[in-house]
Design a protein around this motif. Structure first.
Motif, mmCIF file in Angstrom:
data_model
loop_
_atom_site.group_PDB
_atom_site.id
_atom_site.type_symbol
_atom_site.label_atom_id
_atom_site.label_comp_id
_atom_site.label_asym_id
_atom_site.label_seq_id
_atom_site.Cartn_x
_atom_site.Cartn_y
_atom_site.Cartn_z
ATOM 1 N N ARG A 92 33.920 44.413 44.827
ATOM 2 C CA ARG A 92 33.245 44.816 43.587
ATOM 3 C C ARG A 92 32.059 43.924 43.235
ATOM 4 O O ARG A 92 31.363 44.186 42.246
ATOM 5 C CB ARG A 92 34.264 44.858 42.452
ATOM 6 C CG ARG A 92 35.335 45.913 42.689
ATOM 7 C CD ARG A 92 36.232 46.145 41.507
ATOM 8 N NE ARG A 92 37.265 47.123 41.815
ATOM 9 C CZ ARG A 92 37.079 48.447 41.792
ATOM 10 N NH1 ARG A 92 35.900 48.946 41.443
ATOM 11 N NH2 ARG A 92 38.061 49.268 42.096
ATOM 12 N N SER A 93 31.803 42.912 44.031
ATOM 13 C CA SER A 93 30.647 42.047 43.792
ATOM 14 C C SER A 93 29.726 42.056 44.999
ATOM 15 O O SER A 93 28.783 42.847 45.074
ATOM 16 C CB SER A 93 31.118 40.626 43.445
ATOM 17 O OG SER A 93 31.978 40.116 44.448
ATOM 18 N N ARG A 94 30.014 41.222 45.987
ATOM 19 C CA ARG A 94 29.120 41.063 47.125
ATOM 20 C C ARG A 94 28.954 42.342 47.931
ATOM 21 O O ARG A 94 27.835 42.697 48.342
ATOM 22 C CB ARG A 94 29.658 39.948 48.020
ATOM 23 C CG ARG A 94 28.709 39.550 49.136
ATOM 24 C CD ARG A 94 29.249 38.361 49.886
ATOM 25 N NE ARG A 94 30.413 38.690 50.698
ATOM 26 C CZ ARG A 94 31.191 37.767 51.251
ATOM 27 N NH1 ARG A 94 30.964 36.487 51.048
ATOM 28 N NH2 ARG A 94 32.225 38.129 51.999
ATOM 29 N N VAL B 2 33.040 51.779 44.834
ATOM 30 C CA VAL B 2 31.758 51.081 44.733
ATOM 31 C C VAL B 2 30.696 51.773 45.577
ATOM 32 O O VAL B 2 29.514 51.776 45.219
ATOM 33 C CB VAL B 2 31.883 49.592 45.124
ATOM 34 C CG1 VAL B 2 32.877 48.876 44.226
ATOM 35 C CG2 VAL B 2 32.229 49.399 46.579
ATOM 36 N N ALA C 228 29.418 45.511 46.938
ATOM 37 C CA ALA C 228 28.683 46.503 46.147
ATOM 38 C C ALA C 228 27.190 46.208 46.158
ATOM 39 O O ALA C 228 26.358 47.118 46.290
ATOM 40 C CB ALA C 228 29.212 46.507 44.717
ATOM 41 N N LEU C 229 26.833 44.926 46.040
ATOM 42 C CA LEU C 229 25.419 44.548 46.060
ATOM 43 C C LEU C 229 24.798 44.833 47.419
ATOM 44 O O LEU C 229 23.659 45.329 47.505
ATOM 45 C CB LEU C 229 25.288 43.065 45.712
ATOM 46 C CG LEU C 229 23.860 42.506 45.674
ATOM 47 C CD1 LEU C 229 23.025 43.232 44.625
ATOM 48 C CD2 LEU C 229 23.888 41.001 45.398
ATOM 49 N N SER D 7 38.980 50.993 46.364
ATOM 50 C CA SER D 7 37.946 50.192 45.704
ATOM 51 C C SER D 7 36.621 50.307 46.444
ATOM 52 O O SER D 7 35.562 50.459 45.821
ATOM 53 C CB SER D 7 38.373 48.722 45.634
ATOM 54 O OG SER D 7 39.477 48.546 44.786
ATOM 55 N N ASP E 258 41.615 38.677 46.000
ATOM 56 C CA ASP E 258 40.376 38.134 46.555
ATOM 57 C C ASP E 258 39.513 39.202 47.200
ATOM 58 O O ASP E 258 38.283 39.201 47.078
ATOM 59 C CB ASP E 258 40.694 37.054 47.592
ATOM 60 C CG ASP E 258 41.417 35.857 47.007
ATOM 61 O OD1 ASP E 258 41.380 35.685 45.775
ATOM 62 O OD2 ASP E 258 42.021 35.083 47.788
ATOM 63 N N ASP F 93 39.491 42.510 46.611
ATOM 64 C CA ASP F 93 38.942 43.428 45.613
ATOM 65 C C ASP F 93 37.769 42.795 44.879
ATOM 66 O O ASP F 93 36.757 43.469 44.615
ATOM 67 C CB ASP F 93 40.026 43.832 44.615
ATOM 68 C CG ASP F 93 39.551 44.909 43.658
ATOM 69 O OD1 ASP F 93 39.347 46.058 44.114
ATOM 70 O OD2 ASP F 93 39.365 44.610 42.459
ATOM 71 N N VAL F 94 37.865 41.504 44.573
ATOM 72 C CA VAL F 94 36.759 40.800 43.918
ATOM 73 C C VAL F 94 35.521 40.830 44.809
ATOM 74 O O VAL F 94 34.402 41.071 44.339
ATOM 75 C CB VAL F 94 37.161 39.347 43.602
ATOM 76 C CG1 VAL F 94 35.942 38.538 43.161
ATOM 77 C CG2 VAL F 94 38.225 39.318 42.515
ATOM 78 N N ARG F 95 35.712 40.602 46.109
ATOM 79 C CA ARG F 95 34.581 40.631 47.036
ATOM 80 C C ARG F 95 33.952 42.026 47.085
ATOM 81 O O ARG F 95 32.718 42.167 47.089
ATOM 82 C CB ARG F 95 35.050 40.235 48.436
ATOM 83 C CG ARG F 95 33.920 40.175 49.469
ATOM 84 C CD ARG F 95 34.465 40.088 50.873
ATOM 85 N NE ARG F 95 35.443 39.026 51.026
ATOM 86 C CZ ARG F 95 36.231 38.907 52.084
ATOM 87 N NH1 ARG F 95 36.178 39.816 53.055
ATOM 88 N NH2 ARG F 95 37.089 37.916 52.168
ATOM 89 N N ASP G 66 31.405 44.690 55.611
ATOM 90 C CA ASP G 66 31.063 43.796 54.504
ATOM 91 C C ASP G 66 32.339 43.363 53.783
ATOM 92 O O ASP G 66 32.497 42.210 53.383
ATOM 93 C CB ASP G 66 30.146 44.494 53.507
ATOM 94 C CG ASP G 66 28.821 44.945 54.098
ATOM 95 O OD1 ASP G 66 28.852 45.729 55.059
ATOM 96 O OD2 ASP G 66 27.772 44.527 53.592
#
Length: 351
Positions: A193-195, A275, A197-198, A271, A187, A189-191, A148
């Protein structure tokens, strides 16, 4: 050596557009195989080494997850649920089943994402992994999230010519970090902690719903890239290229990452670990965190590593370079260690 610089490095766990299999299974069509029985050397026996009071021999055990669950790169392929999955009968699910006498259904598959576990058809004829679960399932194990986050694909694109770069596939970029961090924003790390993690949270929820009577255990990833305390003073770099590479012969068990990318990819993996632990806690699922405990045994280590280094193979004219199966994945020693950590968790949960 210019041919080497121009070559495309492909990770064997990464799908290639228009190709129905993973690199390493050239030309093979991915077709679902019969689900059982599984070959030796880890058959389930009626006389296991030990038993658990709440998970007695014969308990239905379903193993889910990606290449780290599947034992990618190890010997004794099961060819299940399809041969393109790279699943090995030496993976930790088979070892756990043998130890405790579980009735194992192993649907782990290299390259799997959270979507492949919950709702996707990773290969033709192969249903979502969660469809193997039922009210009769008593134990579920899972390792997921790395694909992911594209952690492994990113690592494959970070192979470098020296400890200072450039990277093979980065058009002379000095490091992977330089292509992924823009104006201080990471970029990847942002992915995560968002997509990502979901996706992990949705996966755990789907497993709990599909297997309401099961003990569910989520196993994290061991360290691939070490922390500063376990990085040698001179760095980790071991070149994947030498003079023999000009005729298609490559060094074995290398670690061709720049010093800055070792630090960067360690932080990326940290990271992902954070998560994963948070998603498990929110879902009420035990998380076996092995990241900190394996820092001294990453692929950087030359003494007692749990994760294999990078070995390459290539075409005779070096127009294509591939990572060999098992690169940056747990070796036999690592899988045995992970199995012991899971066994200890099961004794606590069901002993």
């Amino acid at each position: 050596m210019l041919a080497v610089l121009a070559a495309t490095v492909v990770a064997p766990w990464s799908p290639i557009a228009g190709v129905g299999s993973f690199v390493g299974v050239p030309g093979e069509r991915a077709v679902a195989a019969p689900m059982w029985p599984v070959p030796a050397p880890y058959p389930v026996t009626d006389d296991p080494d030990e038993t658990l009071s709440d998970l007695p021999p014969g308990s239905e055990y379903v193993a889910l997850g990606d290449s780290y669950s599947a034992g990618y790169g190890l010997s004794d392929p099961t060819r299940l649920p399809t041969s393109a999955c790279g699943q090995s009968a030496r993976d930790y699910p088979h070892r756990l089943a043998a130890r405790f006498g579980f009735d194992l259904t192993d649907v782990t598959c290299a390259g799997a994402t959270s979507r492949d576990v919950v709702s996707g058809h990773q290969f033709r004829g192969v249903p979502p992994q969660v469809s193997a679960l039922s009210e009769d399932t008593r134990l579920v194990t899972l390792t997921i999230g790395g694909n992911d986050a594209d952690l492994f694909g990113t690592a494959a694109s970070c192979l470098a010519l020296s400890s200072r770069g450039p990277v093979f596939s980065g058009r002379d970029a000095p490091s992977c970090r330089s292509t992924l961090v823009h104006d201080g924003v990471d970029d990847l790390d942002v992915r995560i902690r968002s997509r990502v993690a979901l996706g992990i949270a949705d996966t755990l929820a789907a497993i709990r719903q599909a297997a309401p009577n099961a003990v569910v255990v989520f196993l994290g990833y061991p360290a691939i890239f070490p922390d500063a305390a376990h990085t040698p003073a001179g760095g980790c770099f071991r070149s994947a290229l030498d003079l023999g590479s000009l005729v298609g012969s490559f060094p074995r068990d290398t670690y061709p990452f720049t010093n800055s990318d070792v630090r960067y990819l360690h932080d990326v993996q940290e990271s992902l670990n954070e998560v994963s632990a948070s998603a498990a806690e929110a879902a009420g699922v035990p998380f076996v965190d092995v990241f900190a405990a394996t820092q001294a045994h990453s692929a950087c280590a030359t003494d007692d590593p749990y994760v294999a280094g990078v070995s390459l193979s290539g075409a005779g004219d070096l127009s294509r370079i591939d990572m060999e199966p098992g690169a940056l994945h747990p070796n036999g020693r690592g899988v045995a260690w992970l199995t012991r950590q899971l066994a200890a968790e099961l004794r606590t949960l069901a002993g």
